[in-house]
Design a protein around this motif. Structure first.
Motif, PDB file in Angstrom:
ATOM      1  N   GLN A 444       0.556  -1.328   0.081  1.00  0.00           N
ATOM      2  CA  GLN A 444       0.364   0.001  -0.036  1.00  0.00           C
ATOM      3  C   GLN A 444       1.293   1.399   0.022  1.00  0.00           C
ATOM      4  OE1 GLN A 444      -3.240  -0.736   2.754  1.00  0.00           O
ATOM      5  NE2 GLN A 444      -1.529  -1.148   3.572  1.00  0.00           N
ATOM      6  N   ASN A 445       0.207   2.321  -1.053  1.00  0.00           N
ATOM      7  CA  ASN A 445       0.857   3.450  -0.600  1.00  0.00           C
ATOM      8  C   ASN A 445       2.057   3.285  -0.828  1.00  0.00           C
ATOM      9  OD1 ASN A 445       0.269   6.376  -0.069  1.00  0.00           O
ATOM     10  ND2 ASN A 445       0.487   6.105   1.955  1.00  0.00           N
ATOM     11  N   ASN A 446       2.734   3.097  -2.342  1.00  0.00           N
ATOM     12  CA  ASN A 446       3.567   3.577  -2.752  1.00  0.00           C
ATOM     13  C   ASN A 446       3.573   4.120  -3.954  1.00  0.00           C
ATOM     14  OD1 ASN A 446       6.001   2.107  -1.577  1.00  0.00           O
ATOM     15  ND2 ASN A 446       4.724   0.259  -1.206  1.00  0.00           N
ATOM     16  N   TRP A 447       4.477   4.553  -5.493  1.00  0.00           N
ATOM     17  CA  TRP A 447       3.958   4.549  -6.787  1.00  0.00           C
ATOM     18  C   TRP A 447       4.243   3.469  -7.112  1.00  0.00           C
ATOM     19  CZ3 TRP A 447       7.809   9.284  -5.752  1.00  0.00           C
ATOM     20  CH2 TRP A 447       8.045  10.615  -5.133  1.00  0.00           C
ATOM     21  N   LEU A 448       4.248   2.352  -7.493  1.00  0.00           N
ATOM     22  CA  LEU A 448       4.226   1.374  -7.906  1.00  0.00           C
ATOM     23  C   LEU A 448       3.138   1.638  -9.696  1.00  0.00           C
ATOM     24  CD1 LEU A 448       3.900  -0.973  -5.771  1.00  0.00           C
ATOM     25  CD2 LEU A 448       6.056  -0.813  -6.776  1.00  0.00           C
ATOM     26  N   GLN A 449       3.450   1.931 -10.612  1.00  0.00           N
ATOM     27  CA  GLN A 449       3.060   1.489 -11.499  1.00  0.00           C
ATOM     28  C   GLN A 449       3.267   0.097 -12.219  1.00  0.00           C
ATOM     29  OE1 GLN A 449       5.292   4.163 -14.023  1.00  0.00           O
ATOM     30  NE2 GLN A 449       5.366   5.184 -12.007  1.00  0.00           N
ATOM     31  N   GLY A 450       2.087   0.565 -14.135  1.00  0.00           N
ATOM     32  CA  GLY A 450       2.002  -1.162 -14.380  1.00  0.00           C
ATOM     33  C   GLY A 450       0.795  -2.626 -13.883  1.00  0.00           C
ATOM     34  N   SER A 451       0.975  -2.835 -14.860  1.00  0.00           N
ATOM     35  CA  SER A 451      -0.150  -4.563 -14.194  1.00  0.00           C
ATOM     36  C   SER A 451      -0.551  -4.910 -12.823  1.00  0.00           C
ATOM     37  CB  SER A 451       0.218  -5.733 -14.832  1.00  0.00           C
ATOM     38  OG  SER A 451      -0.162  -5.023 -16.826  1.00  0.00           O
ATOM     39  N   LEU A 452      -0.634  -5.431 -12.399  1.00  0.00           N
ATOM     40  CA  LEU A 452      -1.014  -5.859 -11.197  1.00  0.00           C
ATOM     41  C   LEU A 452      -0.314  -6.910 -11.227  1.00  0.00           C
ATOM     42  CD1 LEU A 452      -4.972  -5.955 -10.163  1.00  0.00           C
ATOM     43  CD2 LEU A 452      -2.977  -4.187  -8.708  1.00  0.00           C
ATOM     44  N   PRO A 453       0.823  -7.112  -9.825  1.00  0.00           N
ATOM     45  CA  PRO A 453       1.410  -8.170  -9.871  1.00  0.00           C
ATOM     46  C   PRO A 453       0.331  -9.661  -9.112  1.00  0.00           C
ATOM     47  CG  PRO A 453       2.042  -7.160  -8.140  1.00  0.00           C
ATOM     48  CD  PRO A 453       1.355  -5.835  -9.092  1.00  0.00           C
ATOM     49  N   ILE A 454       0.467 -10.604 -10.443  1.00  0.00           N
ATOM     50  CA  ILE A 454      -0.684 -11.867  -9.794  1.00  0.00           C
ATOM     51  C   ILE A 454       0.606 -12.313  -8.218  1.00  0.00           C
ATOM     52  CG2 ILE A 454      -1.146 -13.739 -10.704  1.00  0.00           C
ATOM     53  CD1 ILE A 454      -1.903 -11.377 -11.505  1.00  0.00           C
ATOM     54  N   PRO A 455      -0.182 -12.314  -7.112  1.00  0.00           N
ATOM     55  CA  PRO A 455       0.578 -13.462  -6.246  1.00  0.00           C
ATOM     56  C   PRO A 455      -0.127 -14.920  -6.649  1.00  0.00           C
ATOM     57  CG  PRO A 455      -2.208 -13.004  -5.927  1.00  0.00           C
ATOM     58  CD  PRO A 455      -1.813 -12.018  -7.632  1.00  0.00           C
ATOM     59  N   PRO A 456       0.337 -15.621  -5.359  1.00  0.00           N
ATOM     60  CA  PRO A 456       1.067 -16.672  -5.912  1.00  0.00           C
ATOM     61  C   PRO A 456      -0.688 -17.744  -5.206  1.00  0.00           C
ATOM     62  CG  PRO A 456       2.063 -16.061  -4.088  1.00  0.00           C
ATOM     63  CD  PRO A 456       1.717 -15.126  -4.642  1.00  0.00           C
TER      64      PRO A 456
END
Length: 845
Positions: A444-456
């Protein structure tokens, strides 16, 4: 050897063997009948609850009945029962984790087992019953364990007379309290080796006489409300191995000088108020494996920060040094190779994590907590973290920057917390995160961009809100059958919600997607047994209808679909959701009357309802108001939040007191009804006055008529009342002056008449609260009240009167008066100014 002696020796040997055989073959004495009966009666006083809070419980007593039914009445062979091998008396009873549910009373047959030496009833549910005073009948007890057994009330005086006790464990019974000083307990129980009272409310000083218990090996007094100065001699008890006095914020003291003969193995002082220096002699505790010094008031930390590398340190396994105002990593950590858990969070450690830290406990470290510092990253960010058994990595609330290298995190990770940093993306990104054991991911609460990372596959918590992720939600999320919380709020996600999300209804308890650009309809295949408690979808572009299958989500407590484009009538099936507390449809296209509800409109737990900015019409739902029982309760007995027993935080945006505010958490006593900006008509029902817990009531911007009900004066906790922009008439009930908590009162743009009530609150309201009510008078208006007040409309025909009709009558009266005055003035002019009139208005040819 003479023959006679040889025969005598042979006879004696044979006799000895016969006696030995007889003794070995003779059976142990059977359980005494009265004790067997007492055990059976004790068993019958409880029910076996396999669904208790402890999932691992095993019903030992269930086998007793089976044994008895098969003729095996010897209780000495029963599960959990121990007998004296010589007398057959029951001397031990261990029913810990036994799935027992019920109350223990003073007449319990348990207290007839007078030969008991050991009694262990821990981890059962005794329904908050009191510990009976008849426990004093068990005068031979050496071990008593009632930990986490849900007993309550005062610890009976008789416990302090069990003079043979060597171990007393009443811990984790938070409704249990001990009246008076511990001195009485210490004076009588001189053989004590273990005192375990964690969570028992003692609220007293620690007596100096505790230091006289020379046999004491374990002392656990965490979270007991202790205060005063802790006796320093207790640290020097010759047999003391475990000392835990944490979570006693008013307990003060200083650490002594420790000698090498000290045998302490565990020392826990966190959340107390110890002061002074941490002595260098702390490292003389060579057997120490557990050390928690966190959140104290030590003013000299040189023992931690300047320890010589030539010093011999104990091999610590659990180390807690959070909230000590450390400014760098303690250098003695270089010499630690047994650490399992290290907590340095909530300090002022700045910069990079030094590479030498990688050598600390390489093979053993499992949990590393570094949150709430000023860390910017690792010294060598390309290396994989060297802890192959690392389960927990907590770096939230730091200043980590740039891209996170996925390959740097070891595959053993289970809990990864990186929220509230400055991360912008992932290096070496893959379709699915390569951490097979991951259970919790918090970005939460970063500046992450791009597609959602798929969790295991086995992830349980997935939180990435307040980033800049884009694109659609992958259908791969639908296969994460262990998913418990899915929070994607405050991103730039788009596309539609895949219907397969309903596959998660058996595991998912929170679906949080607010403030994105998601379109389409809400999936409508939520199955029976749905476990959802929170659905938060506001501020998206969702359309269509509210799915009827949500009626299968019987545990739903929070439903917010505000600020979308949903076009539907009022969801009558809501009455099937008995746990619903927060219900928000704000700013959509809902329409029609809320009628024919009756039994379907129970919602007895409802605290907040916001239907504002829709197109609802018809009368206000008086039937619903009658069933909203939670709104009828004024004030909470205990301060708590609506989400107090949930791992999810409820947060909403409400218009309160004329301002739109975000509530990060919601107090249990906050009660709100907002039906503003619709097309409701008719009168305000008197039953609204029964909702005594209301804090905010907003019926503004509707077409409500009739009088303001005086029953609103019953809403003694009301802070905001907005009835503006309706067609209300009559006087403002003077009883409303009794609402002493009222901060906002708005009735402008109505047809109200008469005096404004007198009262401290009403005199503070601005003029704007009463605007466009020409018949109102009195403070704070400049218009004083007199005898010539406009009469209200006829009440019998009030439903046919509108503000427009009232305005037309005023205009007609004005024209009539003007016509009469014009004729009079005209006659006067013709009579007095005849020449001017003829010259001015004559007809030109």
């Amino acid at each position: 050897m003479p023959t006679c002696f040889r025969f005598l020796f042979s006879d004696l040997l044979v006799l000895f063997l016969l006696l030995l055989t007889a003794s070995l073959s003779s059976p142990h004495p059977l359980c005494h009948q009265d004790e067997s009966l007492a055990l059976m009666q004790f068993m019958d006083s409880f029910i076996i609850d396999n669904h208790t809070f402890l999932s691992s419980c095993y019903p030992k007593t269930a086998s007793w009945r089976v044994e008895a039914e098969h003729g095996r009445s010897d209780c000495c062979s029963w599960d959990g029962v121990e007998c004296d091998p010589h007398t057959g008396h029951v001397i031990g009873l261990d029913l810990s984790e036994g799935c027992l549910h019920g109350s223990i009373n003073s007449n319990s047959s348990l207290f007839r087992l007078s030969h008991l030496l050991s009694l262990n009833l821990a981890f059962n549910d005794f329904n908050y019953s009191k510990i009976p005073s008849t426990i004093g009948n068990l005068s031979r007890l050496t071990n008593l364990n009632l930990s986490l057994s849900f007993v309550s009330g005062e610890v009976p005086l008789e416990v302090s007379y069990l003079s043979k006790l060597s171990s007393l464990d009443l811990s984790y019974n938070y409704n249990l309290f001990y009246i008076g000083s511990l001195t009485r307990l210490v004076q009588n129980l001189t053989y004590l080796e273990e005192i375990l009272l964690t969570g028992v409310n003692i609220s007293s000083k620690v007596p100096e006489s505790l230091a006289n218990l020379s046999s004491l090996r374990t002392l656990k007094l965490d979270d007991c409300g202790l205060y005063g100065e802790f006796p320093i001699r207790i640290f020097q008890l010759p047999q003391l191995r475990v000392l835990r006095i944490a979570n006693n914020e008013d307990l003060t003291g200083q650490l002594p000088e420790f000698h090498s003969s000290n045998v302490l193995q565990a020392l826990s002082l966190y959340y107390t108020n110890f002061f002074g220096s941490i002595p260098n002699s702390l490292w003389n505790l060579t057997q120490l494996t557990v050390l928690y010094l966190s959140r104290n008031s030590f003013d000299d930390l040189s023992c931690l920060t300047k320890a010589s590398s030539n010093h011999t340190f104990p091999h610590l396994q659990y180390l807690g040094l959070f909230s000590l105002n450390l400014t760098k990593f303690p250098n003695f950590l270089q010499n630690q190779n047994k650490l399992v858990q290290l907590d340095l969070s909530k300090n002022n450690i700045q910069g990079i994590i030094p590479k030498w830290m990688f050598n600390a406990s390489k093979e053993n470290l499992q949990d590393l907590y570094l949150s709430n510092n000023f860390l910017t990253g690792f010294e060598d960010s390309r290396d994989v973290l060297p802890w192959p058994n690392l389960r927990t990595l907590d770096l939230q609330n730091n200043r980590l920057q740039g891209s996170l290298s996925i390959s740097q995190i070891p595959p053993s990770i289970e809990y990864l917390y990186l929220s509230n940093n400055l991360l912008i993306g992932f290096e070496n990104s893959r379709d699915v995160l390569p951490w097979p054991n991951l259970q919790r991911l918090d970005l939460q609460n970063n500046w992450l961009q791009g597609s959602l990372p798929i969790p295991p596959p086995y992830v349980q918590y997935y939180r990435v809100k307040k980033n800049a992720f884009t694109g659609e939600i992958s259908p791969l999320f639908c296969n994460r059958s262990s998913l418990y919380v899915l929070d994607l709020s405050y991103n730039n996600l788009s596309g539609k919600l895949h219907p397969c999300l309903c596959n998660l209804s058996q595991s998912l308890i929170a679906l949080e997607l607010r403030s994105n650009n998601i379109s389409g309809t809400i999936p409508n295949a939520w199955a029976k047994g749905c476990r959802l408690k929170v659905i938060h979808l506001n501020h998206n572009q969702l359309q269509g209808q509210l799915p009827r299958s949500l009626a299968n989500c019987k545990e739903l407590e929070f439903l917010d679909v505000g600020y979308n484009k949903i076009h539907d009538t009022f969801p009558l099936w809501l009455g099937n959701l008995p746990e619903l507390k927060i219900f928000i449809l704000r700013s959509n296209g809902f329409y029609g009357a809320i009628r024919n509800i009756q039994i379907n409109c129970t919602l007895s737990n409802l605290h907040i309802i916001d239907l504002s900015h829709n197109n609802f019409s018809g009368d206000l739902p008086a039937e619903c108001f009658q069933h909203w029982n939670a709104m009828k309760l004024f004030g909470a007995e205990v301060f708590q939040y609506l989400d107090y027993n949930s791992s999810i935080r409820y947060s909403i945006t409400l218009t309160t007191k004329g301002i739109e505010l975000e509530y990060a958490r919601i107090q249990d006593e906050l009660i709100v009804i907002d039906l503003s900006c619709n097309r409701f008509e008719g009168e305000i029902p008197e039953v609204v006055g029964n909702l005594k817990g209301l804090h905010i009531l907003n019926f503004s911007n509707n077409a409500l008529s009739g009088r303001i009900p005086s029953s609103l004066a019953n809403l003694t906790g009301l802070e905001s009342l907005d009835l503006s922009q309706n067609k209300l008439f009559g006087e403002i009930p003077p009883q409303l002056a009794q609402l002493t908590f009222l901060e906002i009162f708005k009735v402008f743009n109505n047809c109200l008449t008469g005096p404004i009530p007198h009262g401290s609150q009403f005199e503070r309201f601005p003029n704007s609260s009463f605007d466009s009510n020409p018949g109102l008078c009195g403070m704070p208006l400049s218009k004083a009240c007199g005898d010539s007040l406009p009469k209200p409309p006829n009440e019998e025909n009030q439903g046919l009167v509108s503000p427009f009709e009232f305005g037309w009558k005023v205009v007609a009266i004005g024209y009539g008066c003007g016509f009469v005055i014009g004729i009079v003035i005209g006659q006067w002019v013709i009579a007095r100014k005849q020449d001017w009139f003829v010259n001015t208005f004559r007809i030109k040819k």
